[in-house]
Enzyme design. Structure first.
Site, PDB file in Angstrom:
ATOM      1  N   GLU A   1      -6.073   4.447   7.358  1.00 32.24           N
ATOM      2  CA  GLU A   1      -7.476   4.516   8.118  1.00 32.24           C
ATOM      3  C   GLU A   1      -8.117   5.987   8.315  1.00 32.24           C
ATOM      4  OE1 GLU A   1      -7.753   2.350  11.690  1.00 32.24           O
ATOM      5  OE2 GLU A   1      -7.626   0.453  10.759  1.00 32.24           O
TER       6      GLU A   1
ATOM      7  N   GLU B   1      -4.745  -5.207   7.578  1.00 30.85           N
ATOM      8  CA  GLU B   1      -4.413  -5.336   9.314  1.00 30.85           C
ATOM      9  C   GLU B   1      -5.810  -6.299   9.281  1.00 30.85           C
ATOM     10  OE1 GLU B   1      -4.727  -2.145  11.725  1.00 30.85           O
ATOM     11  OE2 GLU B   1      -3.231  -0.909  10.624  1.00 30.85           O
TER      12      GLU B   1
END
Ligand code: FCB
Length: 440
Positions: free
Chosen positions: A166, A351
């Site tokens: 991320e 995720e």
């Protein structure tokens, strides 16, 4: 009542797994781990609530790997902790740390699970603060060396590896919004970091592959951008939001360019040679990881620095993070990666999951019906993508364990397994049994 009976409709080659990260579960007081920017941030901003103990995965990892196996999952996504492997400096590795990951990887393989390691999930060694962390491109060189070390030490034990988790969180959330370590609030710092974290990714690909050939990916978090209404100013604000939060990273990686809309506001903060770096940033990858949680509703909001938007929540059902359920966004991004960026790239949902206000009942059970519903809705979207022929290869539930949820400390529970943070006892929740019922 929701259930996960749709799991039987997935092809047998589809990989179900679960994801965690080092700082959130390992417990940094164990095994000679060094300090990271999160330890410092926790002292300064979070009343000292840190990951010193977390879930003590360092000592409980065997039990945790068994828990994954007994879920019927096939893969485990985890991250290497840089401060655990190099606590003091960039040269002398910590033998206890190396032994730990060796034992962890062996245990994963012994259980016939596929390891999906990530090189960087936010626990930057604190010593890099002296050189402004990711704002300084020297950190990228050190990261490339660290990547080489990991490949050299452990590279025969895994095939796939992700560089960065991320990059938006590493940069915008942590350097512009100030919500994560190091907690800066400067556009200039954010843009340097948005660039350097991608450069670190590109350099890591080269470092990894110079040791041996790996299947390298990166994990991007995409947030669906919904315009508040159809007014031109709100539509434009939504485009700017999307290009800063999402496209900045995917355009750079897949196209070797930053989106024009974002550049119009951010270019002045980029280093002069940024176009040269984009060649490294767009080094080919072998797979892409997509983390997906929610959407944002975007409205025009004039600001001196040109970041002319603000976001708000809508009226859909919300998780304990106050994030709206918006499963449609997941298939939107899967299709977008495939159609607009690369129609060959294998896509892994690395995720997806929810925080729920889970309570341990007096008979020792945790009834997390909401989580089952959340998984069901998102898995339905994936199944539709698969049926339409999109190359989604795997799905990782966030997370195996309740853990240290960054700025929220231990107050948000994301696990398939409940954790008592005093005794470290693990108690599988209803959602855990719902997965295993259909996968085993
Ligand atoms: C993601 C992070 C992960 C976890 C979840 C809830 O942004 O990668 O560590 O905090 O959100």
């Amino acid at each position: 009542m929701s259930n996960l009976s749709l799991l039987k409709n997935f092809p047998s080659s589809f990989i179900f797994g679960t994801a965690t990260s080092s700082y959130q579960i390992e417990g940094n007081k164990y095994g000679g781990c060094g300090k990271s920017i999160w330890d410092e941030f926790a002292q300064r901003k979070l009343d000292g609530i840190d990951g010193l103990n977390a879930c003590n995965h360092y000592e409980y990892f065997e039990e945790d790997i068994k828990l994954i196996k007994n879920l019927g999952f096939k893969a485990y996504r985890f991250s290497f902790s840089w401060p655990r492997l190099f606590p003091e400096n960039n040269h002398n590795f910590n033998k206890e740390g190396v032994d730990f990951y060796q034992r962890l990887l062996n245990k994963i393989l012994e259980h016939d699970l596929e390891p999906f390691p990530t090189l960087y999930h936010w626990d930057l060694p604190i010593r890099f603060s002296d050189i402004e962390g990711w704002e300084n491109s020297d950190t990228c060189k050190h990261f490339a060396d660290f990547s080489y070390f990991v490949s050299h030490q452990f590279g025969d034990l895994f095939e796939k590896i992700a560089t960065i988790n991320e990059p938006w969180c590493v940069s915008w959330l942590s350097h512009y919004l100030g919500e994560h370590a190091p907690g800066k609030k400067s556009l200039e710092s954010a843009v340097s970091t948005m660039h350097n974290i991608l450069l670190a990714h590109g350099m890591a690909i080269e470092a990894l592959n110079s040791n041996r050939s790996h299947q390298v990916g990166i994990v991007l978090n995409n947030q669906y951008a919904e315009s508040f209404d159809q007014k031109r100013e709100n539509l434009n604000a939504t485009k700017l939001f999307d290009s800063i939060h999402n496209r900045w990273f995917s355009d750079a990686i897949f196209k070797g360019a930053y989106p024009e809309i974002a550049l119009s506001v951010l270019e002045k903060y980029l280093p002069k040679n940024y176009n040269h770096d984009l060649k490294i940033i767009s080094n080919p990858i072998d797979w892409i990881g997509l983390n997906y949680y929610t959407r944002s509703i975007v409205k025009f909001d004039e600001s001196e620095n040109g970041i002319n938007y603000k976001t708000q929540r809508g009226s859909l059902k919300k998780t304990d993070m106050d994030w709206e359920y918006y499963p449609e966004g997941l298939s939107y991004f899967i299709k977008r990666i495939h159609k607009e960026y690369n129609d060959q790239i294998p896509i892994y949902v690395t995720e997806n999951g929810m925080a729920n206000d889970d309570k341990l009942s007096s008979n020792g059970e945790v009834n997390d019906e909401n989580r089952i519903e959340f998984f069901n809705l998102h898995l339905k979207e994936i199944l539709n993508c698969l049926n339409e022929g999109f190359p989604v290869k795997g799905y990782f539930a966030w997370s195996l364990l309740d853990n240290y949820e960054w700025a929220f400390g231990y107050s948000k529970r994301f696990g398939l397994v409940y954790v008592d943070f005093d005794s470290f006892k693990r108690i599988p929740k209803k959602s855990y049994y719902e997965f295993s019922k259909h996968l085993l």
